[in-house]
Design a protein around this motif. Structure first.
Motif: not given
Length: 119
Positions: A12, A15, A69-72, A109-112
């Motif tokens: 975390w 990230e 914060t979705h992973r995809q 957040t995942q792909t900024r």
């Protein structure tokens, strides 16, 4: 909620550090570009109650950020889903600071990435 173990916490933290170091998001996290910033700002507008994840004042514009914060992440679906919330947050901030430009959007957040609410 469970307490994260050391490995999960370290992930975390990595990230979060990557997010605040992302060049495309520097306007929201770089202290040399920000006049003031607040996190978890309670807001109530037009029967909608919530908390703005981050509110940034760069001296000219107020920026309303909502983290996802979705992973995809599917940018289009997320914007459609959260459009009403972002509109209410943006209007609430406009009422607090009349005459100041206010822009709102999602930080993925995942792909900024920054996805700005149109208008």
């Amino acid at each position: 909620q469970k307490t994260p173990d050391a490995e999960e916490f370290a992930q975390w933290l990595d990230e979060a550090r990557a997010l605040i170091a992302a060049p495309d998001l520097a306007a929201f996290f770089d202290r040399t570009r920000i006049r003031r910033a607040w996190n978890e700002v309670p807001i109530s507008h037009d029967r909608m109650h919530g908390a703005i994840d981050r509110l940034v004042d760069d001296g000219t514009t107020l920026w309303v950020l909502d983290y996802k914060t979705h992973r995809q992440p599917d940018a289009g679906s997320l914007m459609a889903e959260y459009r009403g919330q972002l509109l209410a947050y943006r209007e609430g901030v406009r009422q607090l600071w009349p005459g100041r430009p206010v822009r709102a959007g999602l930080v993925l957040t995942q792909t900024r990435q920054w996805l700005e609410l149109p208008g």
